[in-house]
Design a protein around this motif. Structure first.
Motif, PDB file in Angstrom:
ATOM      1  N   ASP A 176      -2.529  12.682  -1.662  1.00 36.61           N
ATOM      2  CA  ASP A 176      -3.691  12.423  -2.525  1.00 36.61           C
ATOM      3  C   ASP A 176      -4.947  13.072  -1.950  1.00 36.61           C
ATOM      4  OD1 ASP A 176      -2.354  11.008  -4.459  1.00 36.61           O
ATOM      5  OD2 ASP A 176      -2.844   9.039  -3.637  1.00 36.61           O
ATOM      6  N   ASP A 177      -5.106  12.977  -0.622  1.00 36.34           N
ATOM      7  CA  ASP A 177      -6.277  13.586   0.017  1.00 36.34           C
ATOM      8  C   ASP A 177      -6.278  15.104  -0.187  1.00 36.34           C
ATOM      9  OD1 ASP A 177      -7.119  11.130   0.891  1.00 36.34           O
ATOM     10  OD2 ASP A 177      -6.354  11.359   2.929  1.00 36.34           O
ATOM     11  N   LYS A 209      -9.068   7.215  -7.529  1.00 34.29           N
ATOM     12  CA  LYS A 209      -8.121   7.316  -6.412  1.00 34.29           C
ATOM     13  C   LYS A 209      -7.730   5.931  -5.908  1.00 34.29           C
ATOM     14  CE  LYS A 209      -7.567   9.564  -1.924  1.00 34.29           C
ATOM     15  NZ  LYS A 209      -8.225  10.403  -0.896  1.00 34.29           N
ATOM     16  N   GLU A 260       0.838  -1.188   0.000  1.00 38.56           N
ATOM     17  CA  GLU A 260       0.000   0.000   0.000  1.00 38.56           C
ATOM     18  C   GLU A 260       0.882   1.250   0.000  1.00 38.56           C
ATOM     19  OE1 GLU A 260      -2.890   0.068   3.061  1.00 38.56           O
ATOM     20  OE2 GLU A 260      -3.919  -1.732   2.346  1.00 38.56           O
ATOM     21  N   PRO A 261       0.400   2.336  -0.586  1.00 39.67           N
ATOM     22  CA  PRO A 261       1.197   3.555  -0.633  1.00 39.67           C
ATOM     23  C   PRO A 261       1.489   4.078   0.768  1.00 39.67           C
ATOM     24  CG  PRO A 261      -1.078   3.994  -1.257  1.00 39.67           C
ATOM     25  CD  PRO A 261      -0.931   2.504  -1.187  1.00 39.67           C
ATOM     26  N   LYS A 285     -10.478   2.036   3.408  1.00 38.52           N
ATOM     27  CA  LYS A 285     -10.967   3.409   3.333  1.00 38.52           C
ATOM     28  C   LYS A 285     -11.424   3.729   1.906  1.00 38.52           C
ATOM     29  CE  LYS A 285      -9.622   8.244   3.957  1.00 38.52           C
ATOM     30  NZ  LYS A 285      -8.518   9.188   4.236  1.00 38.52           N
ATOM     31  N   ASP A 286     -10.647   3.290   0.921  1.00 41.77           N
ATOM     32  CA  ASP A 286     -11.031   3.499  -0.479  1.00 41.77           C
ATOM     33  C   ASP A 286     -12.390   2.877  -0.752  1.00 41.77           C
ATOM     34  OD1 ASP A 286      -8.620   4.765  -1.162  1.00 41.77           O
ATOM     35  OD2 ASP A 286      -7.658   2.876  -1.720  1.00 41.77           O
ATOM     36  N   HIS A 337      -4.779   3.816  -7.282  1.00 44.06           N
ATOM     37  CA  HIS A 337      -3.418   4.129  -6.825  1.00 44.06           C
ATOM     38  C   HIS A 337      -2.455   4.273  -8.003  1.00 44.06           C
ATOM     39  CE1 HIS A 337      -4.446   3.887  -2.596  1.00 44.06           C
ATOM     40  NE2 HIS A 337      -5.135   2.807  -2.881  1.00 44.06           N
ATOM     41  N   GLN A 380      -0.647   9.003   0.658  1.00 45.05           N
ATOM     42  CA  GLN A 380      -2.106   8.996   0.806  1.00 45.05           C
ATOM     43  C   GLN A 380      -2.616  10.375   1.210  1.00 45.05           C
ATOM     44  OE1 GLN A 380      -3.851   5.621   2.996  1.00 45.05           O
ATOM     45  NE2 GLN A 380      -1.881   4.605   2.837  1.00 45.05           N
ATOM     46  N   THR A 387      -7.932   0.115  -0.636  1.00 43.52           N
ATOM     47  CA  THR A 387      -7.838  -0.097   0.807  1.00 43.52           C
ATOM     48  C   THR A 387      -9.258  -0.102   1.369  1.00 43.52           C
ATOM     49  OG1 THR A 387      -7.750   2.270   1.292  1.00 43.52           O
ATOM     50  CG2 THR A 387      -5.646   1.163   0.833  1.00 43.52           C
ATOM     51  N   LEU A 415       1.858   6.569   3.967  1.00 43.33           N
ATOM     52  CA  LEU A 415       0.851   7.470   4.529  1.00 43.33           C
ATOM     53  C   LEU A 415       1.003   8.878   3.963  1.00 43.33           C
ATOM     54  CD1 LEU A 415      -1.494   7.900   6.426  1.00 43.33           C
ATOM     55  CD2 LEU A 415       0.142   8.246   8.296  1.00 43.33           C
TER      56      LEU A 415
END
Length: 226
Positions: free
Chosen positions: A14-15, A152, A5-6, A117-118, A155, A11, A115, A8
């Motif tokens: 990205d946010d 998003k 996973e990318p 959250k995604d 990724h 992420q 993820t 933090l």
């Protein structure tokens, strides 16, 4: 091998990019909140926030002015003057063709890489679109958020960077669909199918469902695939 996973900081970058470019929460020239407030809002450490900001500085989205703060210097993709496009089916044809090229593979990778959250974001905005259609309310913003959440979750930074163009296609489609009731019925059915495949982590099914979704929209607008 399980995909890593990318980080933090990526992420959070990205946010922030989504807030600036997609949701337009900050305009060019706006100053971001101070580190304490923004790190609390994003629920991350100030160190992670600084790393995320540095990423967006290298992408020419933010600028750090020593002693003054961090400012937005770009909130769009300057090489695409989408404002000149008119709301016609002719323009929509080219935009839907572009969606057909990009979005099926975007949802394919999103289904594999999302993820938790995604996944929550995709399903949340998908449900919002359904509610807006059933209540006969404007769904344009939530429709864009739904497709942006998928992009998003892929990724892939280049897919995400193309979303302003995809948003323009969605915007024109929703605008014109006010005269095409059939598109609302198809959107309800197709979105459910896409979300079901995503929930099941069926990447190939999600890809085909997205292709059908866009092809159905083209058909409703009388756009022939050549």
């Amino acid at each position: 091998m399980k995909r890593k996973e990318p980080s933090l900081s990526l992420q959070i970058a990205d946010d922030l990019k989504e807030k600036i470019i997609v949701k337009k929460e900050y305009k060019i020239g706006d100053k971001l909140p101070n580190e304490n407030l923004l790190s609390e809002e994003l629920n991350v450490s100030r160190t992670t926030l600084r790393e995320a900001i540095r990423i967006l500085v290298t992408e020419n989205i933010l600028e750090i002015k020593r002693g003054r703060g961090t400012y937005v210097i770009n909130n769009t993709l300057d090489n695409h003057d989408l404002g000149k496009l008119s709301n016609t089916v002719s323009d929509l044809k080219d935009l839907l063709e572009l969606r057909l090229i990009i979005e099926p593979m975007a949802v394919y990778y999103a289904t594999q890489r999302a993820t938790e959250k995604d996944m929550e974001n995709i399903l949340y905005y998908g449900q919002r679109v359904e509610e807006k259609i059933l209540n006969k309310e404007d769904r344009n913003e939530d429709e864009q958020y739904f497709h942006n959440a998928i992009a998003k979750a892929s990724h892939n930074s280049f897919i995400k960077d193309l979303m302003p163009i995809i948003n323009e296609a969605i915007n024109k489609g929703v605008y014109l669909s006010k005269e095409f009731d059939k598109i609302n019925e198809l959107t309800l059915r197709d979105h459910k199918m896409i979300m079901d495949f995503i929930k099941d982590r069926n990447a190939e099914g999600a890809k085909v469902a997205m292709e059908l979704h866009i092809i159905n929209a083209m058909s409703v607008f009388g756009i022939q695939r050549s």
